[in-house]
Structures are given as C-alpha cells and as structure tokens.
Design a protein around this motif. Structure first.
Motif, mmCIF file in Angstrom:
data_model
loop_
_atom_site.group_PDB
_atom_site.id
_atom_site.type_symbol
_atom_site.label_atom_id
_atom_site.label_comp_id
_atom_site.label_asym_id
_atom_site.label_seq_id
_atom_site.Cartn_x
_atom_site.Cartn_y
_atom_site.Cartn_z
ATOM 1 N N ILE A 198 42.238 82.965 -78.345
ATOM 2 C CA ILE A 198 41.531 84.089 -77.720
ATOM 3 C C ILE A 198 41.669 83.895 -76.213
ATOM 4 O O ILE A 198 41.130 82.936 -75.660
ATOM 5 C CB ILE A 198 40.039 84.119 -78.107
ATOM 6 C CG1 ILE A 198 39.873 84.327 -79.620
ATOM 7 C CG2 ILE A 198 39.315 85.219 -77.336
ATOM 8 C CD1 ILE A 198 38.430 84.249 -80.110
ATOM 9 N N ASN A 199 42.435 84.755 -75.574
ATOM 10 C CA ASN A 199 42.643 84.620 -74.122
ATOM 11 C C ASN A 199 42.950 85.988 -73.505
ATOM 12 O O ASN A 199 44.039 86.508 -73.695
ATOM 13 C CB ASN A 199 43.796 83.658 -73.829
ATOM 14 C CG ASN A 199 43.949 83.442 -72.334
ATOM 15 O OD1 ASN A 199 42.966 83.410 -71.618
ATOM 16 N ND2 ASN A 199 45.184 83.313 -71.879
ATOM 17 N N PRO A 200 42.025 86.588 -72.813
ATOM 18 C CA PRO A 200 40.767 85.973 -72.401
ATOM 19 C C PRO A 200 39.638 86.159 -73.416
ATOM 20 O O PRO A 200 39.539 87.181 -74.066
ATOM 21 C CB PRO A 200 40.411 86.742 -71.130
ATOM 22 C CG PRO A 200 40.988 88.095 -71.342
ATOM 23 C CD PRO A 200 42.240 87.888 -72.167
ATOM 24 N N LEU A 201 38.793 85.098 -73.489
ATOM 25 C CA LEU A 201 37.456 85.247 -74.032
ATOM 26 C C LEU A 201 36.662 85.653 -72.800
ATOM 27 O O LEU A 201 36.575 84.877 -71.849
ATOM 28 C CB LEU A 201 36.967 83.910 -74.598
ATOM 29 C CG LEU A 201 35.495 83.878 -75.017
ATOM 30 C CD1 LEU A 201 35.240 84.814 -76.185
ATOM 31 C CD2 LEU A 201 35.071 82.462 -75.406
ATOM 32 N N LEU A 212 38.991 89.668 -75.741
ATOM 33 C CA LEU A 212 39.766 90.811 -75.240
ATOM 34 C C LEU A 212 41.224 90.723 -75.656
ATOM 35 O O LEU A 212 41.939 91.715 -75.643
ATOM 36 C CB LEU A 212 39.659 90.919 -73.719
ATOM 37 C CG LEU A 212 38.286 91.306 -73.168
ATOM 38 C CD1 LEU A 212 38.395 91.677 -71.708
ATOM 39 C CD2 LEU A 212 37.652 92.438 -73.956
ATOM 40 N N ASP A 213 41.676 89.536 -75.976
ATOM 41 C CA ASP A 213 43.040 89.390 -76.493
ATOM 42 C C ASP A 213 43.002 88.299 -77.546
ATOM 43 O O ASP A 213 42.249 87.330 -77.407
ATOM 44 C CB ASP A 213 44.009 89.005 -75.360
ATOM 45 C CG ASP A 213 45.455 88.938 -75.852
ATOM 46 O OD1 ASP A 213 45.761 89.534 -76.900
ATOM 47 O OD2 ASP A 213 46.275 88.279 -75.174
ATOM 48 N N ALA A 214 43.760 88.460 -78.606
ATOM 49 C CA ALA A 214 43.747 87.464 -79.676
ATOM 50 C C ALA A 214 45.122 87.367 -80.303
ATOM 51 O O ALA A 214 45.850 88.351 -80.398
ATOM 52 C CB ALA A 214 42.720 87.850 -80.740
HETATM 53 MN MN MN Z 1 46.141 87.204 -73.275
#
Ligand code: MN
Ligand code: GDP
Length: 389
Positions: A198-201, A212-214
């Motif tokens: 997960i980036n960004p959490l 927001l991204d996984a």
């Molecule tokens: Mn990302």
C-alpha cells in the motif's frame, strides 16, 4: 502473477482496508458517468497497467471537473504509458480507475514480502511513503522499518502497534494502522501472495488512514488452489510468448538478448545462460522444455523462441536423462522442415541415446552446428552470432 490496482483495492476492501470509492472505466463516456455518480468536486484518473511509477509518468492525474476527467481519460486510454518501471516502449493503457480524490496530509509506505533468507513474511514500512520510496530505501535505509512474522503465531497485535508507532502514528491512528496491517497480512496469507503493498497509505484530511494505491503479486505455483485470484489474470499485461509457452507446458521467460535458448531442465537452462554470458553473448530467453520433450514440444519451443525478432542464433542444449536424444533430434529435424528457420542453430546433445541422435541431425542435411559440450556450444553460438549480424 500481478493484478491491477482496482482489483487489489476490491480485494483489500473485502478485508476491511479503507480504500477510496471508485470504479474502472474503459472509455471517456464511462469515465464521465462514473465521476458523476461518485459525486464530489475532484476525482483522480489512474491508468491501470501492471507497472508502478505511474505518478511520475503522467498516469495519475487529479481532475477538477467532469471535462477534465474526460480529457485525462482520453489522453490515457490507448496511449503507451512510460514510467520508470515500464522500459522505453511503455505499456498500453486500456482502462482507467476513476476515484473520488482526497486531500492528503502525509503519505506512508506499508508492504509485505516473503523474505527468503528468514523464510518469513516480513512487514516493510516507512513514514516516507509516496513516489520516492525506492529512493529512500537506497539513500536512507534507516527510514525503512522491517518486522518478520512468526508463521506459527501470525502477525501479532503488539508488532503492529510497534510498527505503527515507529511510522510516527499517534492516538487513534495507531489502532487504525494496526488494523490495516492485520488485514493486509490476512489477504497476503489467504491468497498466497508474494508481495502486497500500500503506497501511499495516506493520512487524509478527515483524520483517517486510507489506501490510495495498492499492489499485490501472487505465487504462480499456488494459483491452482486460488480460483478467485486466477480469474483476475490479465493476459494483455503479459508477454504473449510466455502465455503461449505456458499453454504448451513450456517454461519460457523472455529476456532482452539475441541468443535463443532451448534447453531441458531449469538448472541446465540457467547454466546455459551463464555460459552464453561468459562468452559475451546475451540470452534472448530462458526456456525449459521439461523432461519428456516430444517433437511437438520441440517444435513449439522453436516457434515461441523465433517470435522474438531479436533472436539471431539458437542454442539447443539437451542433457537427456528421461529425454532421449534421438527423439529430440527428430523434433529438431521436424521443426526445420515445418518452419522457415533462417538463424544458425547450435546443438549440443548428451545423455540417453546420444549415439543415435547425432546421426539423425547429420543425415537430415540441415546445417546444424554440432557442439561437444556446454562450453563448446556457448563458444560456437556466440561465434555464429558474429557471422549472423
Ligand atoms: Mn503508488
Ligand atoms: P504510482 O505512482 O504508480 O505508485 O501511483 P499512485 O497511485 O501511488 O499515485 C501517485 C501519487 O498520486 C500518490 O503518491 C499521491 O501523491 C497522488 N495521489 C493518488 N491518489 C490521490 C488522491 O486521491 N488525491 C490526491 N491529492 N493525490 C493522490
């Protein structure tokens, strides 16, 4: 096996991870409808490809109107998105994810991988999340937190709280981060993942944490027992030669050199690639035809290797145990008859029935270049390369 961001988010939502509201669009009209249905004033348009670094390549855009949602969708779909992870040719974007945008206070990184050295799922986390995490890991490794999970116990609550505190969370967010870690761990373990990220959490303006991204990657060897994951496979994102090879029971991995390799056994295939590299050649692929290589399999192997336009020579290296050199030789001759093969072919046969195999190749009249051993074969295939180019 990789899956798309929107699929990963759907999966993680089922485990209780907070993700933005959103849906996937295949064209501009879809995108506008989805944005209208989601409501709000700002939306994020995100290219769905199996590669990261999209933010840096223009594959993640915040739109402030429905017209902008349409415009960004139009720009992305059908384009070849180039990111730091795609190579210069980029990846064709066929769909975008439309989400409600949120205001971010701070971005964190949370990931899990299998650490082969400790043989444990390991949590990797950092307070410095977002688009430059790779940079942080390189220049400032102390800012990356690692915590191994004991498989007999699972990810313990105290570990989650410890990681959360080290990430800099305080108050209610410690519990929230811990819950997300547990969820990510359960998804990882239940679905036989190799990586979950997960980036960004993000710490967002309502004070909560949101993924927001996984991204998740699954163990191909476990897919037989993970039907739900197998269904998420997107063949468009995979090398078509690799997909075709797996259908024929061949183990093929495309590489960027020009010496095609057809070998039986994964270990021998690796050794063959090493020998080619040692003689300053560059392998175009890894290909293991397996134990009982029939003439059909050999033919398919040639067809797949030759689909790569970079291949200028081919090295066939067979050490027959279960295999029989005479059958392999028949397969080679058959392939030469069936296919219009113009590149030089170096053949090294050893093992079962080798005394019957070599005469078949010689009697065929095709210009096979015979080699006595692996080193000889690698030398000859690299020399043939110089002649071929
Ligand atoms: Mn990302
Ligand atoms: P990646 O570059 O492929 O990893 O794509 P990400 O989904 O991580 O997006 C890249 C960056 O876009 C993130 O690090 C965020 O800074 C930003 N971003 C993603 N979603 C949102 C959002 O909902 N709102 C805002 N303001 N920025 C976002």
């Amino acid at each position: 096996m990789n899956i798309h961001e929107y699929q990963t988010k759907e999966l993680l939502r089922g485990y209780g991870v907070a993700v933005p509201e959103g849906r996937v669009a295949h064209n501009v009209d879809n995108a506008a409808t989805i944005a209208e249905e989601l409501g709000g004033e700002r939306w994020v348009v995100k290219a769905q490809i199996h590669a990261g670094g999209r933010g840096k390549g223009g594959g993640v855009k915040v739109a402030s109107s429905i017209d902008e949602v349409k415009q960004f969708t139009d720009e992305m779909i059908g384009s070849h998105l180039v990111t730091p992870q795609t190579g210069a040719e980029g990846r064709l974007v066929q769909r975008v994810l439309i989400e409600q945008a949120c205001a971010i206070n701070k971005e964190f990184y949370l990931g899990m991988v299998i650490d082969r050295a400790t043989q444990r799922i390991t949590v990797i986390a950092s307070a410095s999340g977002g688009m430059n995490i790779e940079e942080v890991a390189k220049t400032d490794p102390d800012r990356v937190i690692r915590e191994a999970v004991d498989p007999a116990i699972g990810l313990a609550g105290f570990q989650c709280r410890k990681i959360a505190a080290r990430m800099g969370f305080a108050g209610k967010q410690i519990g929230e981060a811990a819950k997300i870690m547990q969820a990510l761990y359960r998804a990882f373990r239940d679905k036989d993942a190799l990586l979950a990220e997960i980036n960004p959490l993000a710490d967002i303006d309502d004070g909560h944490l949101m993924a927001l991204d996984a991204k998740m990657n699954f163990d191909g060897n476990a897919l037989y027992r993970r039907k739900d994951i197998t269904e998420l496979r997107d063949f468009d994102e995979e090398d078509s030669k690799e997909v075709e090879a797996s259908g024929h029971g061949l183990n093929y991995i495309a590489l960027d050199g020009n010496v095609g390799c057809i070998v039986n056994g994964a270990g021998l295939a690796m050794a063959t690639m090493d020998a080619i590299s040692f003689h300053n050649g560059k392998p175009a692929n890894f290909l293991d035809v397996g134990g009982g290589a029939s003439p059909e399999k050999v033919g398919n192997a040639f067809r797949i290797v030759l689909q790569d336009p970079n291949v200028k020579t081919i090295l066939v290296n067979i050490f027959a145990g279960i295999n029989r050199c005479d059958w392999i030789a028949e397969g080679l001759v058959q392939a030469m008859r069936d296919q219009d093969i113009k590149v030089p072919i170096v053949v090294r046969l050893a093992g079962t029935n080798v005394e019957k195999g070599a005469p078949i190749l010689e009697a065929s009249g095709f210009p096979f270049i015979m080699a006595d051993n692996l080193d000889d074969a690698a030398t000859k295939v690299v020399a043939a390369l110089e002649g071929a180019t």
